[in-house]
Design a protein around this motif. Structure first.
Motif, PDB file in Angstrom:
ATOM      1  N   MET A   1     -12.167 -19.369   0.236  1.00 19.23           N
ATOM      2  CA  MET A   1     -12.216 -19.324   1.392  1.00 19.23           C
ATOM      3  C   MET A   1     -11.699 -18.007   2.295  1.00 19.23           C
ATOM      4  N   LYS A   2     -12.274 -16.980   3.157  1.00 25.32           N
ATOM      5  CA  LYS A   2     -10.920 -16.870   4.184  1.00 25.32           C
ATOM      6  C   LYS A   2     -12.380 -17.121   6.045  1.00 25.32           C
ATOM      7  N   LEU A   3     -10.434 -17.546   6.584  1.00 28.18           N
ATOM      8  CA  LEU A   3     -10.788 -17.801   8.114  1.00 28.18           C
ATOM      9  C   LEU A   3     -10.110 -16.522   8.760  1.00 28.18           C
ATOM     10  N   ILE A   4     -10.890 -16.231   9.801  1.00 25.30           N
ATOM     11  CA  ILE A   4     -10.581 -14.471  10.021  1.00 25.30           C
ATOM     12  C   ILE A   4     -10.582 -15.515  12.002  1.00 25.30           C
ATOM     13  N   GLY A   5      -9.440 -15.891  12.221  1.00 29.48           N
ATOM     14  CA  GLY A   5      -8.945 -15.262  13.591  1.00 29.48           C
ATOM     15  C   GLY A   5      -7.624 -15.647  14.293  1.00 29.48           C
ATOM     16  N   SER A   6      -7.021 -15.842  14.772  1.00 26.85           N
ATOM     17  CA  SER A   6      -5.634 -15.368  16.094  1.00 26.85           C
ATOM     18  C   SER A   6      -5.215 -16.668  16.233  1.00 26.85           C
ATOM     19  N   VAL A   7      -3.939 -16.655  16.077  1.00 27.18           N
ATOM     20  CA  VAL A   7      -2.290 -17.913  16.576  1.00 27.18           C
ATOM     21  C   VAL A   7      -2.729 -19.028  17.661  1.00 27.18           C
ATOM     22  N   THR A   8      -4.079 -17.554  18.988  1.00 32.39           N
ATOM     23  CA  THR A   8      -3.078 -18.654  19.806  1.00 32.39           C
ATOM     24  C   THR A   8      -4.828 -19.409  19.995  1.00 32.39           C
ATOM     25  N   SER A   9      -5.783 -19.226  19.221  1.00 27.86           N
ATOM     26  CA  SER A   9      -7.611 -19.434  19.921  1.00 27.86           C
ATOM     27  C   SER A   9      -7.162 -21.352  19.844  1.00 27.86           C
ATOM     28  N   PRO A  10      -7.120 -21.966  20.729  1.00 26.73           N
ATOM     29  CA  PRO A  10      -7.403 -23.594  20.184  1.00 26.73           C
ATOM     30  C   PRO A  10      -8.457 -23.729  19.525  1.00 26.73           C
ATOM     31  N   TYR A  11      -9.570 -22.762  19.058  1.00 22.18           N
ATOM     32  CA  TYR A  11     -11.080 -22.963  18.495  1.00 22.18           C
ATOM     33  C   TYR A  11     -10.610 -23.196  16.768  1.00 22.18           C
ATOM     34  N   VAL A  12      -9.531 -21.779  16.523  1.00 20.23           N
ATOM     35  CA  VAL A  12      -8.892 -21.294  15.435  1.00 20.23           C
ATOM     36  C   VAL A  12      -7.713 -22.571  15.061  1.00 20.23           C
ATOM     37  N   LEU A  24      -7.218 -28.025   1.787  1.00 21.47           N
ATOM     38  CA  LEU A  24      -8.060 -26.719   1.098  1.00 21.47           C
ATOM     39  C   LEU A  24      -7.470 -25.702   1.235  1.00 21.47           C
ATOM     40  N   ASP A  25      -7.886 -25.231   0.411  1.00 20.39           N
ATOM     41  CA  ASP A  25      -7.070 -23.131   0.395  1.00 20.39           C
ATOM     42  C   ASP A  25      -8.157 -22.560   0.880  1.00 20.39           C
ATOM     43  N   TYR A  26      -7.078 -21.091   1.743  1.00 19.74           N
ATOM     44  CA  TYR A  26      -8.112 -20.260   1.922  1.00 19.74           C
ATOM     45  C   TYR A  26      -6.683 -19.060   2.745  1.00 19.74           C
ATOM     46  N   VAL A  27      -7.316 -17.968   2.970  1.00 15.91           N
ATOM     47  CA  VAL A  27      -6.974 -17.076   3.520  1.00 15.91           C
ATOM     48  C   VAL A  27      -6.876 -17.108   4.465  1.00 15.91           C
ATOM     49  N   PHE A  28      -5.796 -16.329   5.529  1.00 14.32           N
ATOM     50  CA  PHE A  28      -6.071 -16.006   6.912  1.00 14.32           C
ATOM     51  C   PHE A  28      -5.551 -15.236   7.680  1.00 14.32           C
ATOM     52  N   GLU A  29      -6.957 -14.262   8.244  1.00 13.19           N
ATOM     53  CA  GLU A  29      -7.443 -13.190   8.108  1.00 13.19           C
ATOM     54  C   GLU A  29      -6.740 -12.865   9.773  1.00 13.19           C
ATOM     55  N   LEU A  30      -6.111 -12.657  10.096  1.00 11.52           N
ATOM     56  CA  LEU A  30      -6.277 -12.658  11.769  1.00 11.52           C
ATOM     57  C   LEU A  30      -6.424 -11.453  12.186  1.00 11.52           C
ATOM     58  N   ASP A  37     -10.455  -1.640  18.255  1.00 11.83           N
ATOM     59  CA  ASP A  37     -10.850  -1.494  17.175  1.00 11.83           C
ATOM     60  C   ASP A  37     -11.213  -2.470  15.944  1.00 11.83           C
ATOM     61  N   THR A  38     -11.781  -4.002  16.433  1.00 14.49           N
ATOM     62  CA  THR A  38     -12.282  -4.991  15.705  1.00 14.49           C
ATOM     63  C   THR A  38     -13.064  -5.078  15.411  1.00 14.49           C
ATOM     64  N   LYS A  39     -13.073  -5.041  13.998  1.00 13.51           N
ATOM     65  CA  LYS A  39     -14.266  -5.711  13.306  1.00 13.51           C
ATOM     66  C   LYS A  39     -14.447  -6.806  12.599  1.00 13.51           C
ATOM     67  N   ILE A  40     -14.263  -7.798  14.487  1.00 10.20           N
ATOM     68  CA  ILE A  40     -15.024  -8.969  13.800  1.00 10.20           C
ATOM     69  C   ILE A  40     -16.794  -8.905  14.090  1.00 10.20           C
ATOM     70  N   SER A  41     -17.229  -8.215  14.341  1.00 11.39           N
ATOM     71  CA  SER A  41     -18.135  -8.022  14.394  1.00 11.39           C
ATOM     72  C   SER A  41     -19.167  -7.768  13.753  1.00 11.39           C
ATOM     73  N   ALA A  42     -18.370  -7.341  12.641  1.00 11.90           N
ATOM     74  CA  ALA A  42     -18.710  -7.032  10.891  1.00 11.90           C
ATOM     75  C   ALA A  42     -19.372  -8.551  10.002  1.00 11.90           C
ATOM     76  N   SER A  43     -18.124  -9.701  10.023  1.00 15.90           N
ATOM     77  CA  SER A  43     -18.269 -10.754  10.196  1.00 15.90           C
ATOM     78  C   SER A  43     -19.286 -11.909  11.409  1.00 15.90           C
ATOM     79  N   ASN A  44     -18.683 -11.731  12.463  1.00 19.13           N
ATOM     80  CA  ASN A  44     -19.693 -12.324  13.489  1.00 19.13           C
ATOM     81  C   ASN A  44     -20.284 -11.270  14.460  1.00 19.13           C
ATOM     82  N   PRO A  45     -21.893 -11.766  14.447  1.00 20.35           N
ATOM     83  CA  PRO A  45     -22.349 -10.710  15.628  1.00 20.35           C
ATOM     84  C   PRO A  45     -21.859 -11.411  17.250  1.00 20.35           C
ATOM     85  N   LEU A  46     -21.704 -12.096  16.937  1.00 21.20           N
ATOM     86  CA  LEU A  46     -21.170 -12.915  18.410  1.00 21.20           C
ATOM     87  C   LEU A  46     -19.740 -12.234  18.836  1.00 21.20           C
ATOM     88  N   GLY A  47     -19.605 -11.464  17.931  1.00 22.01           N
ATOM     89  CA  GLY A  47     -17.779 -11.524  18.428  1.00 22.01           C
ATOM     90  C   GLY A  47     -16.961 -12.068  18.367  1.00 22.01           C
TER      91      GLY A  47
END
Length: 205
Positions: A1-12, A24-30, A37-47
């Motif tokens: 699994m890969k978790l996309i997020g930031s280090v400051t977000s309380p939700y992340v 659980l093992d996972y890869v954390f992608e900042l 140039d954010t690419k978050i919409s490629a994974s989450n259309p809500l950005g």
């Protein structure tokens, strides 16, 4: 699994704490969703983050959805009760903590992302009123219990702890520790857990 997020977000952070508690093992992608140039919409259309990308490439978003799913993957440190009423009560705690975070984030963005002449003091105060009201209800409901749901550590505590940690980071002037000493005791107890120690939010240099 890969978790996309930031280090400051309380939700992340909430999802990261759950992943740690569940071992659980996972890869954390900042990802900075505010970057041009954010690419978050490629994974989450809500950005938005967090976004959990599964092994098959499918994505799951919204921290509440992700946390509930992760709790089903292993019996280690069950964070959601099986009992329907207790489970609903945990989810209410989580919704309240996330709602306080939502309001605080909106106030923070108004103060930091909009030019001073365009900021709305009334809008900021409306959001901060939600923060104060939410903290009061959490304090009232917690009472003298060791955890949000009594003697058991649950997702409710994870959500509340992550929200309080974010308030310390972004709104250090809010005196919630003095006004709600029971919340402060809960937060201090949670902060001793390795999952919380490893995910303390810091502003990137």
């Amino acid at each position: 699994m890969k978790l996309i997020g930031s280090v400051t977000s309380p939700y992340v952070r909430k999802v990261r704490v759950v992943l740690a508690e569940k071992k659980l093992d996972y890869v954390f992608e900042l990802e900075n969703v505010w970057s041009p140039d954010t690419k978050i919409s490629a994974s989450n259309p809500l950005g938005k983050v967090p976004c959990l990308v599964m092994e098959d490439g499918s994505a799951m978003y919204d921290s509440r959805v992700i946390a509930e799913y992760l709790d089903t993957l292993t019996p280690v440190c069950k964070l959601l009760p099986a009992n329907s009423r207790d489970r609903a009560n945990v989810k209410v705690w989580e919704a309240l903590a996330d709602g306080v975070a939502d309001a605080a984030v909106l106030a923070y963005l108004e103060r930091t992302q909009r030019p001073a002449e365009l900021q709305s003091p009334a809008w900021i105060e409306r959001q901060m009123g939600k923060v104060r009201a939410g903290l009061q209800v959490m304090s009232d409901n917690l009472g003298e219990q060791p955890f949000c749901m009594g003697i058991h550590y649950t997702l409710a505590d994870v959500a509340v702890g992550c929200m309080l940690g974010w308030l310390l980071l972004r709104f250090p002037a809010i005196a919630w520790r003095d006004e709600h000493p029971n919340l402060a005791r809960l937060f201090d107890k949670l902060s001793e857990r390795q999952s919380f120690k490893d995910t303390v939010p810091v502003v990137p240099a």
